[in-house]
Design a protein around this motif. Structure first.
Motif, mmCIF file in Angstrom:
data_model
loop_
_atom_site.group_PDB
_atom_site.id
_atom_site.type_symbol
_atom_site.label_atom_id
_atom_site.label_comp_id
_atom_site.label_asym_id
_atom_site.label_seq_id
_atom_site.Cartn_x
_atom_site.Cartn_y
_atom_site.Cartn_z
ATOM 1 N N TYR A 112 -8.827 2.239 -4.091
ATOM 2 C CA TYR A 112 -7.926 1.646 -5.305
ATOM 3 C C TYR A 112 -8.699 0.458 -5.882
ATOM 4 O O TYR A 112 -9.275 -0.397 -5.324
ATOM 5 N N LEU B 186 -9.381 -1.409 -2.356
ATOM 6 C CA LEU B 186 -8.646 -1.050 -1.394
ATOM 7 C C LEU B 186 -9.042 0.004 -0.926
ATOM 8 O O LEU B 186 -9.091 1.044 -1.724
ATOM 9 N N ALA C 116 0.945 -1.300 -0.103
ATOM 10 C CA ALA C 116 0.224 -0.015 -0.081
ATOM 11 C C ALA C 116 0.947 1.271 0.008
ATOM 12 O O ALA C 116 0.435 2.214 -0.605
ATOM 13 N N SER D 136 -7.278 10.139 2.173
ATOM 14 C CA SER D 136 -8.018 8.710 2.035
ATOM 15 C C SER D 136 -8.240 8.499 0.541
ATOM 16 O O SER D 136 -8.641 9.418 -0.231
ATOM 17 N N ILE E 275 -7.420 2.919 1.479
ATOM 18 C CA ILE E 275 -6.047 3.199 2.180
ATOM 19 C C ILE E 275 -6.269 4.770 2.755
ATOM 20 O O ILE E 275 -6.505 5.666 2.146
ATOM 21 N N VAL F 40 -0.125 4.092 7.656
ATOM 22 C CA VAL F 40 -1.176 3.786 6.927
ATOM 23 C C VAL F 40 -2.263 2.552 7.110
ATOM 24 O O VAL F 40 -1.442 1.463 7.600
ATOM 25 N N ASP F 41 -3.406 2.652 7.102
ATOM 26 C CA ASP F 41 -4.332 1.641 6.879
ATOM 27 C C ASP F 41 -5.081 1.150 5.914
ATOM 28 O O ASP F 41 -5.135 2.050 4.991
ATOM 29 N N VAL F 42 -5.157 -0.015 5.748
ATOM 30 C CA VAL F 42 -5.884 -0.556 4.422
ATOM 31 C C VAL F 42 -6.793 -1.410 4.775
ATOM 32 O O VAL F 42 -6.972 -2.483 5.608
ATOM 33 N N THR F 43 -8.114 -1.299 4.047
ATOM 34 C CA THR F 43 -9.148 -2.240 4.105
ATOM 35 C C THR F 43 -9.554 -2.541 3.035
ATOM 36 O O THR F 43 -9.567 -2.034 2.033
ATOM 37 N N ARG F 44 -9.993 -4.054 2.853
ATOM 38 C CA ARG F 44 -10.215 -4.627 1.509
ATOM 39 C C ARG F 44 -11.875 -4.700 1.476
ATOM 40 O O ARG F 44 -12.591 -5.097 2.752
#
Length: 206
Positions: free
Chosen positions: A120, A102, A49, A117, A104, A87-91
């Motif tokens: 992707y 994604l 990410a 924010s 991010i 950095v935070d990532v959520t799917r």
């Protein structure tokens, strides 16, 4: 939500530990409404990410130049830091793509405020930026099949702990237009006076 409040950030700072209570609170509120899980499935492609954000021409150069690991990274209550980067990532499913989208969020190391924010979408073998908000403090979460973005706003004279306004903006993907469209906005003005009754000298409400 305001527990992790600090000075508003214009770029990623690299001093001090990350404090992500504001971001975590925003993410938790989404999970209570059916937010998609942040944990990748066993067959899902691993994505760098940080590299994705740094190599994205749509992301501001100021944010990319200052996106560095925090000096004393600490674990977030949400999905945690990535190799020390804030950095935070959520799917999750937002755009109808076969692969998970994604979300991010890039945060400041010092106060945990979201400063960028992004969403992707996988197109072919690459991820394409289909949404971004770089107006801090900002944080995006997935709620069911919608994107919810929380923004805080300050007026002149506001203490750093207490912004005057909050906007919760909901976006949905338009497959025909291939972009996100705003579908609702909830505005809260914390500085607005309340209409509470004033007691009279005899103790009754006037």
């Amino acid at each position: 939500m305001l527990a992790g409040c600090g000075s508003t950030s214009q770029g990623v700072r690299n001093e001090g530990p990350a404090r992500t209570s504001w971001a975590s609170s925003a993410a938790d509120s989404g999970k209570q409404s059916g937010e998609a899980t942040a944990l990748p499935g066993p067959k899902e492609q691993k994505v760098d990410a940080v590299r994705l954000v740094k190599e994205d021409p749509q992301v501001s150069e100021d944010l990319k130049d200052n996106l560095k690991p925090c000096r004393k990274p600490t674990k977030s209550k949400s999905s945690g830091l990535i190799n020390g980067y804030p950095v935070d990532v959520t799917r999750g499913k937002l755009t109808g793509s076969a692969a998970p989208d994604l979300v991010i969020n890039v945060m400041a190391c010092t106060d945990g405020f979201g400063i960028g924010s992004y969403v992707y979408r996988k197109v072919g073998e690459k991820y394409q930026n289909v949404f971004q908000d770089e107006q801090p403090p900002v944080y995006g979460v997935i709620v069911k099949d919608a994107l919810q973005v929380t923004r805080l706003s300050y007026s002149s004279g506001d203490p750093v702990c207490c912004p005057s306004r909050e906007d919760l903006i909901t976006y949905r993907w338009s497959g025909q237009r291939q972009e996100f469209a705003e579908v609702s906005r909830k505005h809260t003005d914390y500085s607005a006076p309340t209409d509470e009754p004033n007691p009279t000298p005899d103790g009754t409400e006037g």
